[in-house]
Enzyme design. Structure first.
Site, PDB file in Angstrom:
ATOM      1  N   THR A  13       0.915  -1.287   0.026  1.00 48.58           N
ATOM      2  CA  THR A  13      -0.038   0.022   0.078  1.00 48.58           C
ATOM      3  C   THR A  13       0.902   1.169   0.082  1.00 48.58           C
ATOM      4  O   THR A  13       2.079   1.322   0.429  1.00 48.58           O
ATOM      5  CB  THR A  13      -0.900   0.058   1.316  1.00 48.58           C
ATOM      6  OG1 THR A  13      -1.846   0.996   1.212  1.00 48.58           O
ATOM      7  CG2 THR A  13      -0.219   0.479   2.645  1.00 48.58           C
ATOM      8  N   ARG A  14       0.363   2.471  -0.464  1.00 47.61           N
ATOM      9  CA  ARG A  14       0.562   3.719  -0.383  1.00 47.61           C
ATOM     10  C   ARG A  14      -0.508   4.595  -0.061  1.00 47.61           C
ATOM     11  O   ARG A  14      -0.197   5.788  -0.318  1.00 47.61           O
ATOM     12  CB  ARG A  14       1.294   4.135  -1.510  1.00 47.61           C
ATOM     13  CG  ARG A  14       2.797   3.533  -1.994  1.00 47.61           C
ATOM     14  CD  ARG A  14       3.158   3.802  -3.340  1.00 47.61           C
ATOM     15  NE  ARG A  14       2.360   3.355  -4.355  1.00 47.61           N
ATOM     16  CZ  ARG A  14       1.893   4.172  -5.277  1.00 47.61           C
ATOM     17  NH1 ARG A  14       1.886   5.276  -5.453  1.00 47.61           N
ATOM     18  NH2 ARG A  14       0.934   3.378  -6.164  1.00 47.61           N
ATOM     19  N   ASN A  15      -1.467   4.000   0.760  1.00 45.47           N
ATOM     20  CA  ASN A  15      -2.760   4.593   0.801  1.00 45.47           C
ATOM     21  C   ASN A  15      -3.297   4.743   2.110  1.00 45.47           C
ATOM     22  O   ASN A  15      -3.159   3.811   3.148  1.00 45.47           O
ATOM     23  CB  ASN A  15      -3.853   3.900   0.065  1.00 45.47           C
ATOM     24  CG  ASN A  15      -4.131   4.913  -1.353  1.00 45.47           C
ATOM     25  OD1 ASN A  15      -4.369   5.928  -1.181  1.00 45.47           O
ATOM     26  ND2 ASN A  15      -4.142   4.036  -2.256  1.00 45.47           N
TER      27      ASN A  15
END
Lengths: 99, 418
Positions: free
Chosen positions: B194-196
């Site tokens: 993830t990067r969220n």
């Protein structure tokens, strides 16, 4: 052929909903994403281009919703205030004339 | 017992004893490095990039470009390169056989034993790794920004990074991570890349992957975990701030949407290349080294723009699954169906005309407006924490701004060598 229109989603919390009710526009709200209320004001093609140019953080979500998103909060606050003042969602031309 | 990583090689941390380090680097030339290289030094030294022991030589790069394998035949998809300009090579006076000290934030970080200095055509790298030579592709742009020459050689950390709050609990290198999994009694662990900041679509991607991974295992005690592995690297304006990403992912566990028995949040330092299918292979390698058994891959994994098809990553993973020690778990999109009154999978629900799809952009727009979304879409604890992070770390914004880029808390610090 009808002119393409691109919505700007103004998200409606309870406070805003009360203001819309007071000017008779509450029925203009739609429900999106599990009942979250949204008021849509629309831009035409030229207005969409101007918005994306004037507000560089804004993004046209071409993939999912075909809407203009990520406008700064204060810009959308001003749009909402103009809707209340004019008692209409047809505000884009006048709104953009200031930019 | 040896911990075996990608390619069947034992994971060994390349970290020098502090008492030895000071003596070892005395008098060596110092070369300052940028954040991308510092991130990769950490990746190499702690075994995230095992079996790599240093920055790649020409034979490895050639192998990646020609057939996606290192010179020793191990599957590898993204080059890990150290670059210098001709002028820098001349000014530092470095040559093959030298050892130098890489410094970061003005302090010694790693010993670099130079084995090779070489040139390579950057367009060839771009075409092989990204499938395009378009400089608008962020991975190509990063490749074209490399300087004249590549320098290969082994890396040994001489000075451990201090991971700054609030990130410190989340840096769990491969050998430590494997211990944690054993302590938890997990026999299978699935990675969520993830990067969220998570909305419930992301939450259900994790829950769906957990169910897929659980499969035929007995259910009398918890045997399967989800590892959230957030990629922390170069930020772009408009991204969620790193603090909000890592803390909100963990908030899902703290607020009970998951629990200690099935959820752990961690981070890896890496500057995304947006290489789509090739990055999916790289992520599979990275998470193999972290000790995971399964890896979730959704639609357009690590893609950008329209460079890759939505399932190109799945196709490439299938072609190479025999060379990977991790099982891909393919995930369909999750969405909200007002008819069902719930978040559901596009593979399950048939009220297609009523579907309300999650759009990351729309969710960001709601957050930007400061309007709290319904809990079925965005958990209230996550929303409150995003707003708290905006005030505490983001200079008023949950999204990266110029001010954040200039004044943010560094994720890690290299201290003076004691």
């Amino acid at each position: 052929m009808a002119e393409e229109k691109y919505p700007i989603n103004i998200w409606i919390n309870e406070e805003r909903y009360e203001k819309l009710k007071a000017v008779g526009l509450a029925n203009m709200c739609e429900e999106m994403l599990a009942g979250l209320k949204v008021l849509r004001v629309y831009a035409n093609d030229a207005q969409k281009d101007k918005i994306l140019k004037v507000f560089p953080t804004a993004k046209f979500d071409s993939a999912t919703t075909k809407s203009i998103e990520l406008l700064p909060r204060e810009v959308k606050d001003k749009m909402f205030d103009m809707v209340i003042e004019k008692k209409s969602i047809d505000i884009m031309e006048e709104f953009l004339s200031k930019y | 017992m040896a911990e075996i990583g990608h390619g069947g090689k034992e994971i060994v941390e390349r970290i020098m004893d502090p008492a030895q380090a000071k003596e070892k680097i005395k008098g060596l030339k110092e070369i300052p490095i940028r954040s991308q290289i510092a991130n990769e030094v950490i990746g190499i030294a702690y075994g995230f990039f095992s079996p790599l022991e240093g920055f790649m030589g020409k034979a490895d790069l050639d192998g990646i470009c020609k057939n996606m394998h290192l010179a020793n035949g191990v599957l590898w998809s993204i080059p890990i390169l150290f670059d210098l300009s001709d002028a820098e090579i001349s000014d530092y006076g470095i040559k093959v056989g030298d050892s130098v000290v890489l410094t970061y934030q003005g302090n010694p970080m790693a010993l670099f034993e130079i084995e090779e200095i070489y040139e390579y055509d950057k367009k060839t790298i771009c075409q092989a790794v990204y499938g395009t030579t378009d400089d608008k592709h962020p991975g190509c742009a990063r490749t074209y920004a490399y300087k004249d020459k590549f320098i290969a050689g082994k890396i040994t950390l001489v000075n451990k990074p201090i991971i700054n709050p609030p990130y410190d609990p989340y840096f769990i290198p491969p050998l430590e991570m494997r211990k944690r999994f054993k302590e938890k009694g997990w026999v299978r662990v699935v990675a969520h890349q993830t990067r969220n900041v998570p909305h419930t679509g992301h939450e259900w991607l994790m829950k769906g992957a957990w169910l897929q991974t659980y499969g035929e295992l007995p259910i009398d005690k918890p045997l399967v975990g989800v590892l959230v592995n957030a990629i922390i690297g170069e930020k772009r304006k408009g991204d969620y701030i790193d603090e909000a990403i890592i803390l909100t992912q963990d908030e899902l566990r703290k607020s009970g949407y998951f629990g200690d028995h099935n959820h752990l949040t961690s981070l890896t330092f890496w500057d995304m290349r947006y290489a789509g299918p090739k990055e999916a292979i790289f992520h599979a390698i990275l998470r193999t080294n972290l000790g995971l058994t399964h890896h979730m891959f959704g639609r357009d994994h690590a893609g950008v723009g329209t460079y890759y098809g939505p399932y190109d990553a799945h196709i490439l993973l299938e072609q190479h699954k025999n060379e990977l020690s991790i099982t891909p778990v393919y995930s369909m999109n999750w969405l909200y169906c007002p008819h069902c009154g719930e978040v559901t999978s596009e593979g399950l629900c048939n009220h297609k005309n009523e579907w309300q799809k999650f759009s990351g952009t729309v969710i960001r727009s709601i957050i930007l407006d400061g309007v709290k979304p319904p809990r079925l879409i965005f958990r209230p604890e996550v929303f409150d924490l995003v707003m708290e992070c905006a005030e505490k770390y983001g200079f008023g914004s949950p999204f990266v701004t110029d001010e954040y880029l200039q004044n943010r808390i560094p994720v890690f610090t290299i201290p003076p060598l004691a």
